[in-house]
Design a protein around this motif. Structure first.
Motif, PDB file in Angstrom:
ATOM      1  N   GLY A 112      16.592  20.139  19.339  1.00  0.00           N
ATOM      2  CA  GLY A 112      17.553  19.824  19.876  1.00  0.00           C
ATOM      3  C   GLY A 112      17.911  18.628  20.672  1.00  0.00           C
ATOM      4  N   GLY A 113      16.927  17.808  20.319  1.00  0.00           N
ATOM      5  CA  GLY A 113      16.817  16.302  20.831  1.00  0.00           C
ATOM      6  C   GLY A 113      17.624  15.421  20.228  1.00  0.00           C
ATOM      7  N   SER A 114      18.193  15.620  19.064  1.00  0.00           N
ATOM      8  CA  SER A 114      19.117  14.680  18.278  1.00  0.00           C
ATOM      9  C   SER A 114      19.869  15.547  17.479  1.00  0.00           C
ATOM     10  CB  SER A 114      18.219  13.835  17.809  1.00  0.00           C
ATOM     11  OG  SER A 114      18.856  13.064  16.862  1.00  0.00           O
ATOM     12  N   THR A 115      21.237  15.089  17.209  1.00  0.00           N
ATOM     13  CA  THR A 115      22.106  15.546  16.300  1.00  0.00           C
ATOM     14  C   THR A 115      21.766  15.201  14.832  1.00  0.00           C
ATOM     15  OG1 THR A 115      23.522  13.656  16.566  1.00  0.00           O
ATOM     16  CG2 THR A 115      23.913  15.598  17.991  1.00  0.00           C
ATOM     17  N   LEU A 116      20.793  14.369  14.684  1.00  0.00           N
ATOM     18  CA  LEU A 116      20.441  13.869  13.114  1.00  0.00           C
ATOM     19  C   LEU A 116      19.215  14.551  12.951  1.00  0.00           C
ATOM     20  CD1 LEU A 116      21.076  10.299  13.848  1.00  0.00           C
ATOM     21  CD2 LEU A 116      22.502  11.657  12.797  1.00  0.00           C
ATOM     22  N   ASP A 117      19.386  14.999  11.465  1.00  0.00           N
ATOM     23  CA  ASP A 117      18.036  15.633  10.850  1.00  0.00           C
ATOM     24  C   ASP A 117      17.310  14.537  10.128  1.00  0.00           C
ATOM     25  OD1 ASP A 117      19.471  15.120   8.560  1.00  0.00           O
ATOM     26  OD2 ASP A 117      19.802  17.143   8.214  1.00  0.00           O
ATOM     27  N   MET A 118      16.307  14.950   9.641  1.00  0.00           N
ATOM     28  CA  MET A 118      15.327  13.890   9.112  1.00  0.00           C
ATOM     29  C   MET A 118      16.007  13.199   7.834  1.00  0.00           C
ATOM     30  SD  MET A 118      12.488  16.284   7.124  1.00  0.00           S
ATOM     31  CE  MET A 118      12.713  16.621   5.469  1.00  0.00           C
ATOM     32  N   GLY A 119      16.935  13.589   7.156  1.00  0.00           N
ATOM     33  CA  GLY A 119      17.466  12.925   6.013  1.00  0.00           C
ATOM     34  C   GLY A 119      18.285  11.658   6.682  1.00  0.00           C
ATOM     35  N   TYR A 120      19.005  11.998   7.814  1.00  0.00           N
ATOM     36  CA  TYR A 120      19.650  10.763   8.521  1.00  0.00           C
ATOM     37  C   TYR A 120      18.901   9.844   9.136  1.00  0.00           C
ATOM     38  CZ  TYR A 120      24.560  12.826   7.901  1.00  0.00           C
ATOM     39  OH  TYR A 120      25.619  13.109   7.176  1.00  0.00           O
ATOM     40  N   GLN A 121      18.007  10.300   9.994  1.00  0.00           N
ATOM     41  CA  GLN A 121      16.991   9.555  10.706  1.00  0.00           C
ATOM     42  C   GLN A 121      16.146   8.517   9.784  1.00  0.00           C
ATOM     43  OE1 GLN A 121      16.889   9.024  13.693  1.00  0.00           O
ATOM     44  NE2 GLN A 121      16.691  11.220  14.946  1.00  0.00           N
ATOM     45  N   ILE A 122      15.960   8.974   8.678  1.00  0.00           N
ATOM     46  CA  ILE A 122      15.263   7.914   7.551  1.00  0.00           C
ATOM     47  C   ILE A 122      16.049   7.177   7.078  1.00  0.00           C
ATOM     48  CG2 ILE A 122      14.037   7.996   5.214  1.00  0.00           C
ATOM     49  CD1 ILE A 122      12.548  10.410   6.439  1.00  0.00           C
ATOM     50  N   THR A 123      17.353   7.265   6.645  1.00  0.00           N
ATOM     51  CA  THR A 123      18.139   6.520   5.859  1.00  0.00           C
ATOM     52  C   THR A 123      18.858   5.686   6.990  1.00  0.00           C
ATOM     53  OG1 THR A 123      19.946   8.262   5.722  1.00  0.00           O
ATOM     54  CG2 THR A 123      18.487   7.897   3.792  1.00  0.00           C
ATOM     55  N   LEU A 124      19.158   6.121   8.013  1.00  0.00           N
ATOM     56  CA  LEU A 124      20.202   5.231   8.853  1.00  0.00           C
ATOM     57  C   LEU A 124      19.248   4.029   9.444  1.00  0.00           C
ATOM     58  CD1 LEU A 124      22.215   7.681  10.863  1.00  0.00           C
ATOM     59  CD2 LEU A 124      22.894   6.016   9.234  1.00  0.00           C
ATOM     60  N   SER A 164       0.701  -1.002   0.024  1.00  0.00           N
ATOM     61  CA  SER A 164       0.115   0.071  -0.039  1.00  0.00           C
ATOM     62  C   SER A 164       0.889   1.172   0.162  1.00  0.00           C
ATOM     63  CB  SER A 164      -1.079   0.113   1.186  1.00  0.00           C
ATOM     64  OG  SER A 164      -1.222   1.099   1.416  1.00  0.00           O
ATOM     65  N   TRP A 165       0.610   2.210  -0.895  1.00  0.00           N
ATOM     66  CA  TRP A 165       1.560   3.264  -1.077  1.00  0.00           C
ATOM     67  C   TRP A 165       1.165   4.388   0.048  1.00  0.00           C
ATOM     68  CZ3 TRP A 165      -1.301   7.898  -1.777  1.00  0.00           C
ATOM     69  CH2 TRP A 165      -2.481   7.834  -2.214  1.00  0.00           C
ATOM     70  N   ARG A 166      -0.061   4.223   0.606  1.00  0.00           N
ATOM     71  CA  ARG A 166      -0.567   5.030   1.573  1.00  0.00           C
ATOM     72  C   ARG A 166       0.393   4.948   2.892  1.00  0.00           C
ATOM     73  NH1 ARG A 166      -5.280   3.645  -0.966  1.00  0.00           N
ATOM     74  NH2 ARG A 166      -6.221   5.431  -1.873  1.00  0.00           N
ATOM     75  N   ILE A 167       0.379   3.294   3.186  1.00  0.00           N
ATOM     76  CA  ILE A 167       1.067   3.291   4.344  1.00  0.00           C
ATOM     77  C   ILE A 167       2.550   3.787   4.302  1.00  0.00           C
ATOM     78  CG2 ILE A 167       2.036   1.359   5.828  1.00  0.00           C
ATOM     79  CD1 ILE A 167      -0.443  -0.284   5.531  1.00  0.00           C
ATOM     80  N   MET A 168       3.212   3.298   3.088  1.00  0.00           N
ATOM     81  CA  MET A 168       4.526   3.668   2.720  1.00  0.00           C
ATOM     82  C   MET A 168       4.865   5.120   3.140  1.00  0.00           C
ATOM     83  SD  MET A 168       6.619   1.841  -0.242  1.00  0.00           S
ATOM     84  CE  MET A 168       6.013   0.268  -0.359  1.00  0.00           C
ATOM     85  N   LEU A 169       3.941   5.900   2.436  1.00  0.00           N
ATOM     86  CA  LEU A 169       4.141   7.398   2.283  1.00  0.00           C
ATOM     87  C   LEU A 169       4.067   7.993   3.636  1.00  0.00           C
ATOM     88  CD1 LEU A 169       4.368   9.839   0.130  1.00  0.00           C
ATOM     89  CD2 LEU A 169       1.737   9.951   0.629  1.00  0.00           C
ATOM     90  N   SER A 170       2.932   7.499   4.484  1.00  0.00           N
ATOM     91  CA  SER A 170       2.582   8.156   5.501  1.00  0.00           C
ATOM     92  C   SER A 170       3.693   7.472   6.576  1.00  0.00           C
ATOM     93  CB  SER A 170       1.179   7.636   6.243  1.00  0.00           C
ATOM     94  OG  SER A 170       0.961   6.493   6.187  1.00  0.00           O
ATOM     95  N   VAL A 171       4.290   6.474   6.542  1.00  0.00           N
ATOM     96  CA  VAL A 171       5.509   6.072   7.385  1.00  0.00           C
ATOM     97  C   VAL A 171       6.535   7.133   7.377  1.00  0.00           C
ATOM     98  CG1 VAL A 171       7.076   4.461   8.219  1.00  0.00           C
ATOM     99  CG2 VAL A 171       4.876   3.862   7.541  1.00  0.00           C
ATOM    100  N   PHE A 172       6.995   7.213   6.060  1.00  0.00           N
ATOM    101  CA  PHE A 172       8.169   8.138   5.894  1.00  0.00           C
ATOM    102  C   PHE A 172       7.525   9.564   6.151  1.00  0.00           C
ATOM    103  CE2 PHE A 172       9.595   5.083   2.762  1.00  0.00           C
ATOM    104  CZ  PHE A 172      11.046   4.926   3.079  1.00  0.00           C
ATOM    105  N   ALA A 173       6.453   9.962   6.177  1.00  0.00           N
ATOM    106  CA  ALA A 173       6.104  11.292   6.478  1.00  0.00           C
ATOM    107  C   ALA A 173       6.175  11.610   7.806  1.00  0.00           C
ATOM    108  CB  ALA A 173       4.399  11.457   5.853  1.00  0.00           C
ATOM    109  N   GLY A 174       5.400  10.495   8.601  1.00  0.00           N
ATOM    110  CA  GLY A 174       5.506  10.610   9.946  1.00  0.00           C
ATOM    111  C   GLY A 174       6.952  10.738  10.592  1.00  0.00           C
ATOM    112  N   GLY A 175       7.645   9.766  10.115  1.00  0.00           N
ATOM    113  CA  GLY A 175       9.199   9.688  10.775  1.00  0.00           C
ATOM    114  C   GLY A 175      10.028  11.071  10.372  1.00  0.00           C
ATOM    115  N   ALA A 176       9.664  11.753   9.135  1.00  0.00           N
ATOM    116  CA  ALA A 176      10.432  12.880   8.530  1.00  0.00           C
ATOM    117  C   ALA A 176       9.896  14.057   9.567  1.00  0.00           C
ATOM    118  CB  ALA A 176      10.247  13.097   7.159  1.00  0.00           C
ATOM    119  N   ILE A 177       8.722  14.010   9.824  1.00  0.00           N
ATOM    120  CA  ILE A 177       8.179  15.352  10.655  1.00  0.00           C
ATOM    121  C   ILE A 177       8.733  15.271  12.027  1.00  0.00           C
ATOM    122  CG2 ILE A 177       5.840  16.336  11.484  1.00  0.00           C
ATOM    123  CD1 ILE A 177       4.730  15.384   8.753  1.00  0.00           C
ATOM    124  N   MET A 178       8.549  14.014  12.554  1.00  0.00           N
ATOM    125  CA  MET A 178       8.898  13.950  13.865  1.00  0.00           C
ATOM    126  C   MET A 178      10.497  14.033  13.918  1.00  0.00           C
ATOM    127  SD  MET A 178       7.515  13.388  16.727  1.00  0.00           S
ATOM    128  CE  MET A 178       8.262  13.667  18.283  1.00  0.00           C
TER     129      MET A 178
END
Lengths: 206, 391
Positions: B298-310, B276-290
Motif C-alpha cells: 500500500g505504499g504506492s498506487t502504481l503496480d510494477m507494470g507502471y513503475q517500470i514503464t513510467l 550486458s544482459w545480466r545487468i539489464m535483466l536484473s535491473v528490471f527484476a529488482g525494480g519489478a519485485i520492489m
C-alpha cells in the motif's frame, strides 16, 4: 623582530604549508561556513584570534606543563578563548553569530588548533608561536574566503550580501546555481584550489 | 569513400611529426580512426587480442541503439506541444517541431563536451578518446525539453571535467558522465528540472508552432501525480493507461518516455553483445519485485507494470546501468549491481517525495559500490578455490 626564520614561520603556512590545502586540516568548517562571505570572514577572524593567543599561552606554559596532561591543558586554554570569542560575537555581531551557530564552539575541535599547539607552540618561544598562529590563521582565512567567494557569487549572485550580478542577467534567463549553496560544492572548489596550487608549485606534486 | 580516404592520406603528412599542423595530430587521428577502421596491426610477439570492433565501433552501436528512443522522443515533444496549445497537426509538423526543439540541445551537448575533450587531448598529447560520443547523445535525451541551452552547456562542461577528465579520461571515470550532467542540473537548477512547467514546451521554435496553453493545462509528469497520490492524467486531464506509458506519448524528459523505443534499442545492444544482459535483466527484476512489494503493502498506487514503464526507469536500465566503465565487471557482481539499482530506484521514487524519480540517483549510488561488489566477488572466488586446493 622579523628575522629570516620568523619570516618563514609567518609566510610558510600561507602557501607552501597551508593548513587547509596542503595539510588538509580544518576541512569540516571550510565546508560548513562558506556558503556566504560574511560568516566565512567572521569565522576566519575568530579562528585566527584563537589560534594566535592559544599558541602564545601554551608557549608561555610549555616548560611547566606535565607531558602526560598536555592535551587537557591545551583544551582548557582553547575552550576558554573560544568562549570569549563566542561571547564577543554575540555581543557585537549577533546576526552573524546566529548564522555560524555551533561552528564557533566547534573551533575547539578544529584540527588546525591542536595541530599547531602540539607541533609548534609546545617547542617554541612565544613570539615565533604568535607568528605561527597568525600565519596559519591567515592561510586558513585565505582559502575560506576564496571558497566563500565562489560559493556566494555563483550560488546567490552576491558578494558580502551585495548583489553583483545585474538584474538584467536574470531577465535574460540566468539563474543562480543551487549546487554552490550545498556543501559538496565547497569540496569541489577546494579541490580546484589544490589543483591550481599544485600546478604553480610543481615540487608539491606527488 | 575512396575519395575521402585519398584526401585523408594526402593531408596526413601535415599532421605527422614534423608537419606544419603537428600540434593538431590528436585531432586528425581522432577523425581518421572514427571514419576508418585503423589498419595498424598488433605486434608479432606475445599474445595479442585484436578485433576490428574497437571502442569507436562499440560507441557507434550504442548511438544507433539510442536513435529509436530519440525519434519517438522528438515526436512526443511535438505531440505534447500541439496537445497543450489545443491545435491539431499532421505527423510531419508534429515531428518537425520536436526535431527543432531537440536538435539545439544535441548540438550544444556535443560541441561543449567534444570541445573540452579535444582541448584536453591536445594539451596532454593524448589520442582523442571516443567516450563522449555516447554521453553527448544521452545528455539531451535525459533532460526536460524546456531546459535552457546554457544550463546544458554548463552542466556538460562540469561533468566532462569533474566526472571524467579528472579521473583520467574515458574508461577511468567512476560515475556515469551523462548522469552527472543530469544530477548537476537537478541540484543546481531544481526549478528547471522538475515541476509542472518544464516538460512541455508551449513557445514556438524558430517561429514554428507556439501558442497559448489550453484551459486546464498542467505540465506535471505522471510520476509527480503518483508521488502526490493522485490518479495519472495527461496534460489536458485525460487519463493515462498502461499502454500510453509503454508507447510513450506522455510528459517526461525527452528520450525516456517511450518504453517500446527503448526496448528496440535494448534489442540492438543485446544482439550485438555491447550491453550486458545480466545487468539489464536484473535491473528490471529488482525494480519489478520492489515495485510489487511496495504496491501490495500500500505504499504506492502504481503496480510494477507502471513503475517500470513510467519515468526514466527503463532508460536507466538499458542505457545507464549497462555502462561497462562504471558498472560491475564480474558476472555475479552484475546481478547484484543491477538488482540493487532496480530496488533503490523504486525506493527513492516511492518513499522520498522530494524526488519523484529515483533511477538517476540509484545508478549513481551503485556506481560507487560497483568496485566494492567486484572486490568481494573476486575475493569469494579466491577463498573458495583456496579451500578446494587445501582440502
Amino acid at each position: 623582530m622579523l628575522s629570516e626564520k620568523n619570516k618563514e614561520i609567518f609566510l610558510g603556512p600561507i602557501s607552501k604549508n597551508n593548513p587547509v590545502i596542503v595539510q588538509v586540516l580544518g576541512i569540516c568548517s571550510a565546508l560548513a561556513v562558506t556558503a556566504q562571505m560574511m560568516p566565512a570572514l567572521v569565522m576566519s577572524l575568530s579562528l585566527t584570534a584563537v589560534l594566535a593567543f592559544a599558541n602564545v599561552i601554551i608557549s608561555l606554559m610549555r616548560n611547566i606543563i606535565p607531558n602526560r596532561i598536555r592535551i587537557i591543558v591545551q583544551l582548557v586554554v582553547v575552550a576558554a578563548l573560544v568562549i570569549i570569542v563566542d561571547q564577543v560575537l554575540k555581543a557585537f555581531a549577533f546576526e552573524v553569530s546566529k548564522q555560524l551557530s555551533v561552528f564557533v564552539g566547534l573551533i575547539i575541535t578544529n584540527c588546525i588548533l591542536m595541530g599547531r599547539l602540539e607541533a609548534f607552540a609546545l617547542g617554541n618561544k612565544p613570539w615565533p608561536s604568535f607568528l605561527d598562529g597568525i600565519g596559519n590563521g591567515i592561510g586558513y582565512s585565505v582559502i575560506l574566503l576564496i571558497i566563500a567567494f565562489f560559493r556566494e557569487f555563483f550560488g546567490s549572485g552576491t558578494v558580502f550580501g551585495i548583489q553583483v550580478i545585474p538584474d538584467a542577467f536574470y531577465e535574460w534567463g540566468y539563474a543562480n546555481n543551487g549546487l554552490f549553496i550545498l556543501p559538496p560544492m565547497a569540496l569541489i572548489v577546494a579541490g580546484c584550489i589544490i589543483w591550481i596550487h599544485r600546478i604553480k608549485n610543481p615540487d608539491m606534486q606527488e | 569513400m575512396k575519395a575521402l580516404r585519398n584526401y585523408l592520406d594526402k593531408i596526413k603528412p601535415d599532421f605527422e611529426h614534423g608537419g606544419k599542423y603537428e600540434k593538431l595530430w590528436s585531432f586528425f587521428d581522432g577523425f581518421e580512426t572514427f571514419l576508418f577502421v585503423p589498419n595498424s596491426t598488433s605486434g608479432r610477439k606475445g599474445v595479442q587480442i585484436h578485433d576490428s570492433v574497437d571502442s569507436k565501433r562499440v560507441m557507434s552501436i550504442v548511438v544507433l541503439a539510442l536513435i529509436p528512443a530519440l525519434l519517438v522522443g522528438m515526436y512526443n515533444v511535438g505531440y505534447q506541444h500541439f496537445l497543450a496549445i489545443g491545435e491539431s497537426a499532421d505527423f510531419f509538423s508534429t515531428f518537425f517541431y520536436g526535431f527543432l526543439a531537440v536538435l539545439p540541445k544535441i548540438i550544444v551537448s556535443y560541441a561543449v563536451g567534444l570541445g573540452i575533450e579535444f582541448a584536453i587531448a591536445q594539451v596532454k598529447h593524448h589520442e582523442i578518446q571516443e567516450g563522449f560520443l555516447v554521453s553527448g547523445m544521452l545528455i539531451p535525451m535525459i533532460v526536460p525539453v524546456d531546459t535552457p541551452l546554457w544550463m546544458i552547456a554548463v552542466a556538460t562542461a562540469f561533468a566532462v571535467i569533474f566526472a571524467k577528465e579528472i579521473f583520467g579520461g574515458t574508461g577511468m571515470n567512476i560515475f556515469n558522465v551523462a548522469l552527472i550532467t543530469r544530477a548537476f542540473l537537478f541540484f543546481a537548477y531544481p526549478s528547471k528540472m522538475s515541476g509542472d512547467s518544464v516538460f512541455i514546451r508551449t513557445e514556438s521554435m524558430f517561429g514554428f508552432g507556439g501558442g497559448q496553453p489550453v484551459e486546464g493545462f498542467s505540465g506535471a509528469t505522471p510520476l509527480s501525480y503518483a508521488a502526490a497520490g493522485k490518479d495519472l492524467v495527461g496534460i489536458t486531464g485525460e487519463p493515462i493507461s498502461w499502454w500510453d506509458s509503454f508507447l510513450g506519448l506522455i510528459p517526461g524528459s525527452i528520450g525516456e518516455t517511450s518504453t517500446l523505443a527503448i526496448l528496440i534499442g535494448a534489442l540492438i545492444l543485446l544482439a550485438t553483445g555491447v550491453a550486458s544482459w545480466r545487468i539489464m535483466l536484473s535491473v528490471f527484476a529488482g525494480g519489478a519485485i520492489m515495485a510489487q512489494i511496495v504496491y501490495m503493502a500500500g505504499g504506492s498506487t502504481l503496480d510494477m507494470g507502471y513503475q517500470i514503464t513510467l519515468g526514466g526507469f527503463a532508460f536507466a536500465a538499458v542505457f545507464m546501468a549497462t555502462d561497462p566503465v562504471t558498472g560491475c565487471r564480474t558476472n555475479i557482481g552484475k546481478y547484484i549491481y543491477g538488482f540493487l539499482i532496480g530496488v533503490i530506484a523504486i525506493i527513492i521514487r516511492v518513499f522520498n517525495l522530494g524526488y519523484p524519480e529515483g533511477a538517476m540517483l540509484a545508478v549513481l549510488l551503485m556506481n560507487i559500490f560497483a568496485p566494492l561488489i567486484d572486490f568481494y566477488v573476486v575475493d569469494a572466488n579466491i577463498k573458495r578455490r583456496l579451500k578446494r586446493a587445501n582440502a
